[in-house]
Design a protein around this motif. Structure first.
Motif, PDB file in Angstrom:
ATOM      1  N   LEU A   1       3.199  -9.246  10.209  1.00  0.00           N
ATOM      2  CA  LEU A   1       3.339  -8.076  11.071  1.00  0.00           C
ATOM      3  C   LEU A   1       2.107  -7.966  11.963  1.00  0.00           C
ATOM      4  O   LEU A   1       0.979  -8.146  11.498  1.00  0.00           O
ATOM      5  CB  LEU A   1       3.489  -6.803  10.237  1.00  0.00           C
ATOM      6  N   PRO A   2       2.298  -7.667  13.235  1.00  0.00           N
ATOM      7  CA  PRO A   2       1.145  -7.543  14.138  1.00  0.00           C
ATOM      8  C   PRO A   2       0.414  -6.227  13.929  1.00  0.00           C
ATOM      9  O   PRO A   2       0.958  -5.268  13.372  1.00  0.00           O
ATOM     10  CB  PRO A   2       1.798  -7.589  15.525  1.00  0.00           C
TER      11      PRO A   2
ATOM     12  N   CYS B   1       0.858  -1.179   0.000  1.00  0.00           N
ATOM     13  CA  CYS B   1       0.000   0.000   0.000  1.00  0.00           C
ATOM     14  C   CYS B   1       0.899   1.236   0.000  1.00  0.00           C
ATOM     15  O   CYS B   1       2.114   1.132  -0.144  1.00  0.00           O
ATOM     16  CB  CYS B   1      -0.922   0.000   1.225  1.00  0.00           C
ATOM     17  N   ARG B   2       0.320   2.401   0.190  1.00  0.00           N
ATOM     18  CA  ARG B   2       1.091   3.645   0.086  1.00  0.00           C
ATOM     19  C   ARG B   2       2.097   3.835   1.220  1.00  0.00           C
ATOM     20  O   ARG B   2       2.941   4.739   1.153  1.00  0.00           O
ATOM     21  CB  ARG B   2       0.139   4.846   0.051  1.00  0.00           C
ATOM     22  N   TYR B   3       2.041   2.979   2.261  1.00  0.00           N
ATOM     23  CA  TYR B   3       3.008   3.098   3.355  1.00  0.00           C
ATOM     24  C   TYR B   3       4.294   2.312   3.089  1.00  0.00           C
ATOM     25  O   TYR B   3       5.292   2.496   3.798  1.00  0.00           O
ATOM     26  CB  TYR B   3       2.365   2.661   4.675  1.00  0.00           C
ATOM     27  N   HIS B   4       4.282   1.399   2.143  1.00  0.00           N
ATOM     28  CA  HIS B   4       5.491   0.726   1.653  1.00  0.00           C
ATOM     29  C   HIS B   4       6.284  -0.017   2.731  1.00  0.00           C
ATOM     30  O   HIS B   4       7.504  -0.130   2.634  1.00  0.00           O
ATOM     31  CB  HIS B   4       6.430   1.737   0.971  1.00  0.00           C
ATOM     32  N   ASP B   5       5.615  -0.534   3.751  1.00  0.00           N
ATOM     33  CA  ASP B   5       6.364  -1.240   4.793  1.00  0.00           C
ATOM     34  C   ASP B   5       5.999  -2.714   4.893  1.00  0.00           C
ATOM     35  O   ASP B   5       6.541  -3.435   5.730  1.00  0.00           O
ATOM     36  CB  ASP B   5       6.168  -0.563   6.156  1.00  0.00           C
ATOM     37  N   SER B   6       5.069  -3.185   4.044  1.00  0.00           N
ATOM     38  CA  SER B   6       4.651  -4.586   4.089  1.00  0.00           C
ATOM     39  C   SER B   6       3.780  -4.886   2.875  1.00  0.00           C
ATOM     40  O   SER B   6       3.373  -3.983   2.140  1.00  0.00           O
ATOM     41  CB  SER B   6       3.865  -4.875   5.377  1.00  0.00           C
TER      42      SER B   6
ATOM     43  N   PHE C   1       2.402  -8.808   5.603  1.00  0.00           N
ATOM     44  CA  PHE C   1       3.614  -9.571   5.895  1.00  0.00           C
ATOM     45  C   PHE C   1       4.794  -8.978   5.148  1.00  0.00           C
ATOM     46  O   PHE C   1       4.629  -8.168   4.223  1.00  0.00           O
ATOM     47  CB  PHE C   1       3.423 -11.049   5.514  1.00  0.00           C
ATOM     48  N   VAL C   2       5.986  -9.373   5.555  1.00  0.00           N
ATOM     49  CA  VAL C   2       7.212  -8.997   4.854  1.00  0.00           C
ATOM     50  C   VAL C   2       7.902 -10.270   4.392  1.00  0.00           C
ATOM     51  O   VAL C   2       7.734 -11.339   4.986  1.00  0.00           O
ATOM     52  CB  VAL C   2       8.157  -8.158   5.739  1.00  0.00           C
ATOM     53  N   VAL C   3       8.676 -10.155   3.331  1.00  0.00           N
ATOM     54  CA  VAL C   3       9.388 -11.295   2.748  1.00  0.00           C
ATOM     55  C   VAL C   3      10.881 -11.084   2.938  1.00  0.00           C
ATOM     56  O   VAL C   3      11.416 -10.024   2.603  1.00  0.00           O
ATOM     57  CB  VAL C   3       9.058 -11.445   1.250  1.00  0.00           C
ATOM     58  N   ASN C   4      11.548 -12.095   3.476  1.00  0.00           N
ATOM     59  CA  ASN C   4      12.989 -12.005   3.701  1.00  0.00           C
ATOM     60  C   ASN C   4      13.807 -12.553   2.538  1.00  0.00           C
ATOM     61  O   ASN C   4      15.019 -12.362   2.500  1.00  0.00           O
ATOM     62  CB  ASN C   4      13.378 -12.765   4.973  1.00  0.00           C
ATOM     63  N   GLY C   5      13.161 -13.256   1.619  1.00  0.00           N
ATOM     64  CA  GLY C   5      13.885 -13.782   0.462  1.00  0.00           C
ATOM     65  C   GLY C   5      13.887 -15.293   0.420  1.00  0.00           C
ATOM     66  O   GLY C   5      13.235 -15.967   1.221  1.00  0.00           O
TER      67      GLY C   5
END
Length: 421
Positions: A308-309, A251-256, A321-325
């Motif tokens: 992410l909580p 989304c526009r916050y670019h953190d997840s 969520f985030v992806v570590n690779g």
């Protein structure tokens, strides 16, 4: 009519109550599981062997009781055991790029410009409340991707083969100036090269790009900054795999990433397949709720990530969520294994001095670091990079650093962070 109604629900699902989302996912999962059990020998035999079946899916949490599968599950089974054609769906055979190992044949149920595929590719525009009629038919968009595609023009969309850009970037930049696309999408490494070409051919006017969509490679923080600063646009990162298509979008916050919850169930699990709580890193497991031809139920993508909580400030419901690779993306140097995230952590310190990099293993005791320099590169920074990289790979490993203008690509056009020569 039903298809249009379903798409209307899908477009707004992230704004609906979480209870409705979970109800939708459970009903879709139950239907898919019944189909897979009845019409594909692979799932029927695998689930029987584990003493599990569709009737035991009473809650979404029951999915944890089912076995996790991966590419090898399909590669080791005859095709007729996992293709279920009772429910009619359009499909074509495709192959993964093979960058994670052996190329993998799979069935794709969406054409590249099907309404659903376009909906997922540009979902962030729906979140910005741009009318669907504008997105689908009137907004100029350019996609530069796989070396194997042919040039396609579809409504306001143009697909350009990567080989065309790599062969004659000046010609493509001129074309972009003429087209003035609102959206351009490609691998992060290609977006970097487009930005570099725009600088090189600065006599041309601005490209007019508002959004650059990255996918297919891990987007680095310094790549995002370079693309945004050079092209004067917003970078939107997208997550997906060839087998299923787009799984999630920023989304526009670019953190997840926000999961496409109407189409997928995503789990983060430990080595035994048990779900992990938010904040804990584990394997990413996906269930595609739409594909009845070649079902992917609890499919191990091969990536690592974490939920992410809490809620995102953007207000969208559902998992983020985030992806570590890639789980197995590392270089074995002597007795040590150095993961790509460790290299990224070092290089993250030099945003502005580095546009792109690649580490090539020459042998067990030698690596070459290829760097495309940014404007902030100095002799002092270069020495600092050398010092930190040497500490990472160990004093027994020889480090060579080369400045380049291009990074070596895999056969289908992707740039890999780690390679072995």
């Amino acid at each position: 009519m039903f298809q249009n109604l379903r798409l209307e629900i899908w477009k707004n699902i992230h704004s609906l109550p979480l209870g409705f989302i979970r109800f939708w996912q459970l009903r879709a999962l139950q239907s898919l599981a019944r189909h897979a059990y009845l019409h594909t020998g692979l799932y029927h035999d695998l689930w029987d062997k584990n003493g599990i079946g569709p009737s035991q899916l009473k809650h979404l949490s029951d999915l944890q009781r089912f076995p996790v599968i991966n590419k090898k599950t399909f590669l080791n089974a005859p095709v007729e055991s996992y293709i279920g054609l009772i429910k009619q769906q359009f499909y074509i055979w495709r192959y993964t790029s093979g960058t994670g190992g052996q190329p993998f044949p799979f069935t794709s149920i969406n054409g590249i410009h099907s309404p659903y595929a376009n909906f997922l590719r540009y979902r962030f525009l729906y979140w910005e409340r741009i009318p669907p009629s504008i997105i689908q038919k009137k907004m100029p968009m350019v996609r530069i991707s796989s070396a194997e595609i042919k040039r396609i023009t579809y409504q306001a969309n143009i697909d350009i083969p990567l080989t065309e850009f790599l062969t004659n970037p000046k010609k493509i930049i001129k074309e972009l100036v003429h087209l003035q696309p609102i959206v351009i999408e490609s691998y992060p490494s290609v977006l970097v090269e487009i930005a570099q070409a725009a600088i090189e051919f600065s006599q041309f006017q601005k490209l007019g790009i508002q959004y650059a969509i990255s996918y297919g490679e891990n987007l680095k923080s310094w790549q995002r900054k370079f693309i945004e600063d050079t092209l004067e646009c917003e970078v939107i990162d997208r997550y997906g795999i060839a087998e299923t298509g787009v799984i999630a979008t920023e989304c526009r916050y670019h953190d997840s990433f926000h999961l496409n919850t109407e189409s997928f169930i995503l789990e983060i699990v430990d080595t035994n397949g048990a779900s992990l709580p938010s904040g804990k890193t584990g394997r990413i497991i996906i269930t595609d709720l739409r594909n009845y031809v070649m079902p992917f139920i609890r499919y191990d993508i091969g990536d690592q990530g974490r939920f992410l909580p809490g809620h995102c400030p953007c207000g969208l419901e559902g998992e983020r969520f985030v992806v570590n690779g890639r789980e197995g993306e590392f270089l074995a140097l002597g007795s040590a294994k150095v993961h790509h995230l460790e290299f990224d952590k070092v290089m993250d310190s030099f945003s502005g001095a580095i546009i792109q990099y690649q580490v090539a293993k020459i042998d067990e005791h030698a690596v070459t670091l290829f760097i495309i320099c940014g404007p902030a590169m100095t002799e002092f920074i270069l020495n600092h990079i050398r010092e930190k990289m040497q500490a990472l790979i160990g004093t027994d490993c020889r480090l060579n650093i080369e400045f380049v203008t291009k990074i070596k690509r895999a056969p289908r056009g992707k740039c890999q962070t780690l390679i072995s020569t």
